[in-house]
Structure formats: C-alpha cells, structure tokens
Design a protein around this motif. Structure first.
Motif, PDB file in Angstrom:
ATOM      1  N   VAL A  17     -30.489  -0.885  70.861  1.00 16.98           N
ATOM      2  CA  VAL A  17     -31.037   0.411  71.246  1.00 16.98           C
ATOM      3  C   VAL A  17     -32.557   0.324  71.329  1.00 16.98           C
ATOM      4  O   VAL A  17     -33.169  -0.601  70.802  1.00 16.98           O
ATOM      5  CB  VAL A  17     -30.633   1.519  70.247  1.00 16.98           C
ATOM      6  CG1 VAL A  17     -29.128   1.714  70.224  1.00 16.98           C
ATOM      7  CG2 VAL A  17     -31.146   1.193  68.838  1.00 16.98           C
ATOM      8  N   GLY A  18     -33.160   1.314  71.993  1.00 21.68           N
ATOM      9  CA  GLY A  18     -34.608   1.384  72.069  1.00 21.68           C
ATOM     10  C   GLY A  18     -35.091   1.591  73.487  1.00 21.68           C
ATOM     11  O   GLY A  18     -34.332   1.473  74.454  1.00 21.68           O
ATOM     12  N   MET A  19     -36.364   1.899  73.621  1.00 22.23           N
ATOM     13  CA  MET A  19     -36.934   2.199  74.930  1.00 22.23           C
ATOM     14  C   MET A  19     -36.866   1.007  75.873  1.00 22.23           C
ATOM     15  O   MET A  19     -36.427   1.125  77.020  1.00 22.23           O
ATOM     16  CB  MET A  19     -38.395   2.641  74.763  1.00 22.23           C
ATOM     17  CG  MET A  19     -39.018   3.181  76.035  1.00 22.23           C
ATOM     18  SD  MET A  19     -40.805   3.447  75.870  1.00 22.23           S
ATOM     19  CE  MET A  19     -41.414   1.773  76.188  1.00 22.23           C
ATOM     20  N   ASN A  20     -37.324  -0.159  75.410  1.00 20.76           N
ATOM     21  CA  ASN A  20     -37.285  -1.343  76.270  1.00 20.76           C
ATOM     22  C   ASN A  20     -35.858  -1.720  76.646  1.00 20.76           C
ATOM     23  O   ASN A  20     -35.587  -2.143  77.773  1.00 20.76           O
ATOM     24  CB  ASN A  20     -37.950  -2.525  75.569  1.00 20.76           C
ATOM     25  CG  ASN A  20     -39.438  -2.306  75.349  1.00 20.76           C
ATOM     26  OD1 ASN A  20     -40.013  -1.351  75.861  1.00 20.76           O
ATOM     27  ND2 ASN A  20     -40.061  -3.180  74.592  1.00 20.76           N
ATOM     28  N   ILE A  21     -34.953  -1.565  75.691  1.00 22.79           N
ATOM     29  CA  ILE A  21     -33.540  -1.875  75.936  1.00 22.79           C
ATOM     30  C   ILE A  21     -32.993  -0.992  77.056  1.00 22.79           C
ATOM     31  O   ILE A  21     -32.321  -1.470  77.984  1.00 22.79           O
ATOM     32  CB  ILE A  21     -32.709  -1.670  74.652  1.00 22.79           C
ATOM     33  CG1 ILE A  21     -33.196  -2.590  73.523  1.00 22.79           C
ATOM     34  CG2 ILE A  21     -31.222  -1.890  74.936  1.00 22.79           C
ATOM     35  CD1 ILE A  21     -33.049  -4.062  73.782  1.00 22.79           C
ATOM     36  N   ASP A  22     -33.301   0.302  76.990  1.00 25.12           N
ATOM     37  CA  ASP A  22     -32.812   1.244  77.999  1.00 25.12           C
ATOM     38  C   ASP A  22     -33.395   0.953  79.379  1.00 25.12           C
ATOM     39  O   ASP A  22     -32.708   1.068  80.398  1.00 25.12           O
ATOM     40  CB  ASP A  22     -33.135   2.680  77.596  1.00 25.12           C
ATOM     41  CG  ASP A  22     -32.226   3.200  76.495  1.00 25.12           C
ATOM     42  OD1 ASP A  22     -31.253   2.497  76.153  1.00 25.12           O
ATOM     43  OD2 ASP A  22     -32.481   4.300  75.982  1.00 25.12           O
ATOM     44  N   ILE A  23     -34.665   0.586  79.423  1.00 24.47           N
ATOM     45  CA  ILE A  23     -35.310   0.290  80.712  1.00 24.47           C
ATOM     46  C   ILE A  23     -34.660  -0.926  81.362  1.00 24.47           C
ATOM     47  O   ILE A  23     -34.290  -0.896  82.549  1.00 24.47           O
ATOM     48  CB  ILE A  23     -36.823   0.059  80.519  1.00 24.47           C
ATOM     49  CG1 ILE A  23     -37.508   1.374  80.132  1.00 24.47           C
ATOM     50  CG2 ILE A  23     -37.445  -0.513  81.791  1.00 24.47           C
ATOM     51  CD1 ILE A  23     -38.964   1.218  79.728  1.00 24.47           C
ATOM     52  N   VAL A  24     -34.504  -1.992  80.599  1.00 22.71           N
ATOM     53  CA  VAL A  24     -33.912  -3.216  81.150  1.00 22.71           C
ATOM     54  C   VAL A  24     -32.469  -2.976  81.570  1.00 22.71           C
ATOM     55  O   VAL A  24     -32.056  -3.355  82.678  1.00 22.71           O
ATOM     56  CB  VAL A  24     -33.988  -4.360  80.119  1.00 22.71           C
ATOM     57  CG1 VAL A  24     -33.148  -5.549  80.582  1.00 22.71           C
ATOM     58  CG2 VAL A  24     -35.425  -4.783  79.907  1.00 22.71           C
ATOM     59  N   ARG A  25     -31.699  -2.334  80.697  1.00 21.14           N
ATOM     60  CA  ARG A  25     -30.287  -2.103  81.017  1.00 21.14           C
ATOM     61  C   ARG A  25     -30.142  -1.236  82.277  1.00 21.14           C
ATOM     62  O   ARG A  25     -29.299  -1.510  83.131  1.00 21.14           O
ATOM     63  CB  ARG A  25     -29.585  -1.431  79.827  1.00 21.14           C
ATOM     64  CG  ARG A  25     -28.085  -1.223  80.048  1.00 21.14           C
ATOM     65  CD  ARG A  25     -27.435  -0.532  78.868  1.00 21.14           C
ATOM     66  NE  ARG A  25     -27.267  -1.422  77.728  1.00 21.14           N
ATOM     67  CZ  ARG A  25     -27.756  -1.214  76.524  1.00 21.14           C
ATOM     68  NH1 ARG A  25     -28.478  -0.126  76.274  1.00 21.14           N
ATOM     69  NH2 ARG A  25     -27.541  -2.067  75.537  1.00 21.14           N
ATOM     70  N   THR A  26     -30.971  -0.206  82.400  1.00 20.62           N
ATOM     71  CA  THR A  26     -30.904   0.675  83.568  1.00 20.62           C
ATOM     72  C   THR A  26     -31.187  -0.095  84.851  1.00 20.62           C
ATOM     73  O   THR A  26     -30.470   0.046  85.851  1.00 20.62           O
ATOM     74  CB  THR A  26     -31.907   1.836  83.431  1.00 20.62           C
ATOM     75  OG1 THR A  26     -31.569   2.621  82.291  1.00 20.62           O
ATOM     76  CG2 THR A  26     -31.881   2.717  84.665  1.00 20.62           C
ATOM     77  N   ILE A  27     -32.215  -0.923  84.853  1.00 20.96           N
ATOM     78  CA  ILE A  27     -32.592  -1.667  86.059  1.00 20.96           C
ATOM     79  C   ILE A  27     -31.513  -2.669  86.452  1.00 20.96           C
ATOM     80  O   ILE A  27     -31.140  -2.769  87.633  1.00 20.96           O
ATOM     81  CB  ILE A  27     -33.941  -2.379  85.843  1.00 20.96           C
ATOM     82  CG1 ILE A  27     -35.062  -1.340  85.726  1.00 20.96           C
ATOM     83  CG2 ILE A  27     -34.227  -3.359  86.976  1.00 20.96           C
ATOM     84  CD1 ILE A  27     -36.420  -1.915  85.381  1.00 20.96           C
ATOM     85  N   VAL A  28     -30.995  -3.395  85.484  1.00 17.17           N
ATOM     86  CA  VAL A  28     -29.964  -4.396  85.787  1.00 17.17           C
ATOM     87  C   VAL A  28     -28.694  -3.721  86.302  1.00 17.17           C
ATOM     88  O   VAL A  28     -28.094  -4.170  87.290  1.00 17.17           O
ATOM     89  CB  VAL A  28     -29.661  -5.256  84.543  1.00 17.17           C
ATOM     90  CG1 VAL A  28     -28.469  -6.183  84.810  1.00 17.17           C
ATOM     91  CG2 VAL A  28     -30.884  -6.085  84.157  1.00 17.17           C
ATOM     92  N   GLU A  29     -28.273  -2.639  85.652  1.00 10.56           N
ATOM     93  CA  GLU A  29     -27.053  -1.950  86.078  1.00 10.56           C
ATOM     94  C   GLU A  29     -27.226  -1.274  87.434  1.00 10.56           C
ATOM     95  O   GLU A  29     -26.265  -1.195  88.207  1.00 10.56           O
ATOM     96  CB  GLU A  29     -26.629  -0.940  85.015  1.00 10.56           C
ATOM     97  CG  GLU A  29     -26.117  -1.602  83.738  1.00 10.56           C
ATOM     98  CD  GLU A  29     -25.668  -0.611  82.678  1.00 10.56           C
ATOM     99  OE1 GLU A  29     -25.869   0.605  82.870  1.00 10.56           O
ATOM    100  OE2 GLU A  29     -25.115  -1.062  81.646  1.00 10.56           O
ATOM    101  N   LYS A  30     -28.422  -0.814  87.753  1.00 10.65           N
ATOM    102  CA  LYS A  30     -28.682  -0.258  89.079  1.00 10.65           C
ATOM    103  C   LYS A  30     -28.422  -1.297  90.164  1.00 10.65           C
ATOM    104  O   LYS A  30     -28.066  -0.956  91.299  1.00 10.65           O
ATOM    105  CB  LYS A  30     -30.138   0.222  89.174  1.00 10.65           C
ATOM    106  CG  LYS A  30     -30.407   1.630  88.677  1.00 10.65           C
ATOM    107  CD  LYS A  30     -31.885   1.950  88.800  1.00 10.65           C
ATOM    108  CE  LYS A  30     -32.176   3.403  88.430  1.00 10.65           C
ATOM    109  NZ  LYS A  30     -31.718   4.328  89.473  1.00 10.65           N
ATOM    110  N   ASN A  31     -28.604  -2.557  89.805  1.00  9.40           N
ATOM    111  CA  ASN A  31     -28.433  -3.640  90.765  1.00  9.40           C
ATOM    112  C   ASN A  31     -27.086  -4.351  90.629  1.00  9.40           C
ATOM    113  O   ASN A  31     -26.912  -5.459  91.151  1.00  9.40           O
ATOM    114  CB  ASN A  31     -29.581  -4.643  90.616  1.00  9.40           C
ATOM    115  CG  ASN A  31     -30.891  -4.101  91.157  1.00  9.40           C
ATOM    116  OD1 ASN A  31     -31.080  -4.016  92.365  1.00  9.40           O
ATOM    117  ND2 ASN A  31     -31.793  -3.713  90.265  1.00  9.40           N
ATOM    118  N   GLY A  32     -26.155  -3.701  89.919  1.00 12.68           N
ATOM    119  CA  GLY A  32     -24.793  -4.220  89.866  1.00 12.68           C
ATOM    120  C   GLY A  32     -24.535  -5.301  88.843  1.00 12.68           C
ATOM    121  O   GLY A  32     -23.507  -5.987  88.906  1.00 12.68           O
TER     122      GLY A  32
END
Length: 304
Positions: A106-121
């Motif tokens: 969990v955490g801010m950096n975790i959410d940013i990375v996960r969001t970007i990767v999942e946006k790209n499949g």
C-alpha cells in the motif's frame, strides 16, 4: 309440381357442390401460400443467421487483430512486471499484513505504479528490498524498475533513466516532545539519524557539528529517537505525520520545500520506459495524479 320441386332441389344441390369445391380450392391455395411464406421466412432467417455469424467472426477477427497490435505496441499488455520498493517508507510504500498472514503493498507510490501498469494492460509484482539495493537490483535485472522515492541525481542518471518528476516531498525533523528543534541549525552538535542511502543523508550531513547515523528504514529512525540513541532524525514530512499518529511523545518540525523529488527509475533502454512515462504525463495533465496524492497526503504536497 313434382317436376318443378325436383328441378329446384337439383339446382340447390348443384350450387352446394359448386360452393364446396370453391371453399376447398381457397383453403388449398391459402395453405400453399402460407407454406411458401414460412419457407421464405426460414430462408431469410437462415441468411440472417449466416450473415450475423459472418459479422461476428469478422468482429472477433478484428478484435484479435487489435489485441495483437496493442500487445505488439504496448510492452505491458499481458505482462507481470517486477517493481522494486522499500516497504518501510510510510505513507509512500509499506506492507499491510492480514490475519491470515497474507500481505498487501500500500501507499502513494504503490498506487501510482499499479494504476499506470494496469492502464496499459499489465500487472505488478512488488519486490521489497532496502532502498540502497534498488539501483543494483535494476542493473542486475532482478526487477524491471523501482516504484519511486528516488531523486534523479546526476550520478544516478549515469546508470538509470528516470520518469517525469511526480512529487516534491518536504523533509521533517522528528524529535522527543521535551526537546525543540525547529530547523537544521538547531541540530548543531546533536546526534541525527537518517535512512541510509537516501537524500536525507545529505541533509543530515550538512548540519555543522552533528553526529550522523545511518539507519535502515524510517521506522528504525523513529525508534532511535524514542530510545534516546539519537536526538532527532531527518525523514520525509508526510511519513513523519503518520509516525506521530502512532507514537506518543514525539514532535516534528516540517522543513521548507527543497529540490528533492520523486521519480521512477528504469534501467537504460528499458522497453517499459516510454509507455510508462507517457501515461504518467497524461495523469499529471488530467488530474488523476493529484487525486492519488491527495488520497494519501494533504493538498499542500500536490505538485505545483
């Protein structure tokens, strides 16, 4: 008279026979027409089904082609990337343990990375390690990139490529409440702890006459202060705010904003770099990044 009656009866019978023949012919004609209509409808339905099936196959073929093109153009599609993090960096990177022993990053950096990767499949597998080990792990190919909290210094740029800067932290001095250290000058001659391998080391070592101690992780720095082994520690301001909620008897002084910053570190010529960075820039432009930052920190930490 009898002859006339007989003729009348014969006429009636003849008319009845003619009428009966006409009805049968009409029914036969109607039945034939209905059958032909039904056959026509069945043929039309079959044609429609065949056409629909062909269109469906064509659509599936188009979707498959598009997926193949997306997969070919997007390095994240269908992939699980390994992302290094230092999970003692609250509220940016940390681990929550469930009752069954499972852990969640969990955490801010975790959410940013996960969001970007999942946006790209793609999907993310986070790998926890000491901050000082992240660069070596990237260079050794043990991880695909790191999750943030790393300033793109000139020295680091020699071996890594960095994303857009997405966050400017504010450092803090954490100390026991019976003391008072409002600024760095007030720490002269004091023992100051910092997280080993981070930019906080440079801040601590810039204090004239201070004895500096490198510690592994922000929680350990807090313990150094609580135990009295250190007079204060230099850590991230947002993290300090969280630690003070859980640790009585501690106070903090938030320092001014500096040039210290967060970016995502990639190995040179990483296949993921361009796609990740483009998505990050889109999130910075459309406000998605600010929403993630605000969900973890106060608005004063949002990038101007």
């Amino acid at each position: 008279m009898k002859k006339t009656l007989a003729l009348a009866v014969s006429a009636v019978l003849a008319m009845g026979m003619l009428s009966g023949c006409g009805s049968t012919a009409q029914e036969t004609t109607a039945a034939t027409t209905a059958a032909e209509a039904a056959q026509t409808e069945e043929t039309t339905a079959e044609s429609a089904q065949e056409s629909s099936a062909e269109e469906s196959e064509a659509a599936e073929s188009t979707e498959e082609s598009s997926a193949e093109e997306a997969s070919a153009d997007n390095p994240f599609a269908g992939k699980t990337v390994k992302v290094g993090c230092s999970a003692t960096f609250v509220p940016f990177e940390s681990i929550e343990m469930a009752a069954d022993g499972s852990k969640t990053y969990v955490g801010m950096n975790i959410d940013i990375v996960r969001t970007i990767v999942e946006k790209n499949g793609g999907q993310v597998e986070f790998v926890d390690m000491p901050f000082k080990s992240l660069m070596a792990a990237i260079q050794a190919g043990q991880i695909d990139f790191c999750s943030g909290g790393m300033a793109p210094t000139d020295e680091r740029r020699e071996t890594l490529d960095f994303s857009e800067i997405f966050f400017y932290p504010r450092n803090a001095i954490v100390y026991r409440s019976e003391d008072n250290y409002p600024d760095l000058e007030s720490l002269q001659g004091k023992t100051v702890a910092y997280v080993f391998g981070t930019n906080y080391q440079q801040v601590a070592e810039s204090i004239e006459g201070a004895e500096t101690v490198g510690i592994q992780g922000s929680p350990a720095c807090i313990e150094e202060v609580k135990s009295g082994r250190a007079d204060a520690c230099i850590i991230d301001g947002a993290g300090a705010t969280e630690f003070l909620k859980e640790n009585e008897g501690l106070s903090m002084s938030l320092l001014d904003k500096t040039e210290d910053c967060f970016a995502i570190g990639f190995p040179k010529e990483s296949p993921y770099y361009e796609t990740f960075n483009n998505t990050l820039k889109e999130m910075m432009d459309n406000g998605e990044l600010d929403e993630i930052i605000a969900s973890h920190l106060s608005e004063q930490f949002i990038l101007d």
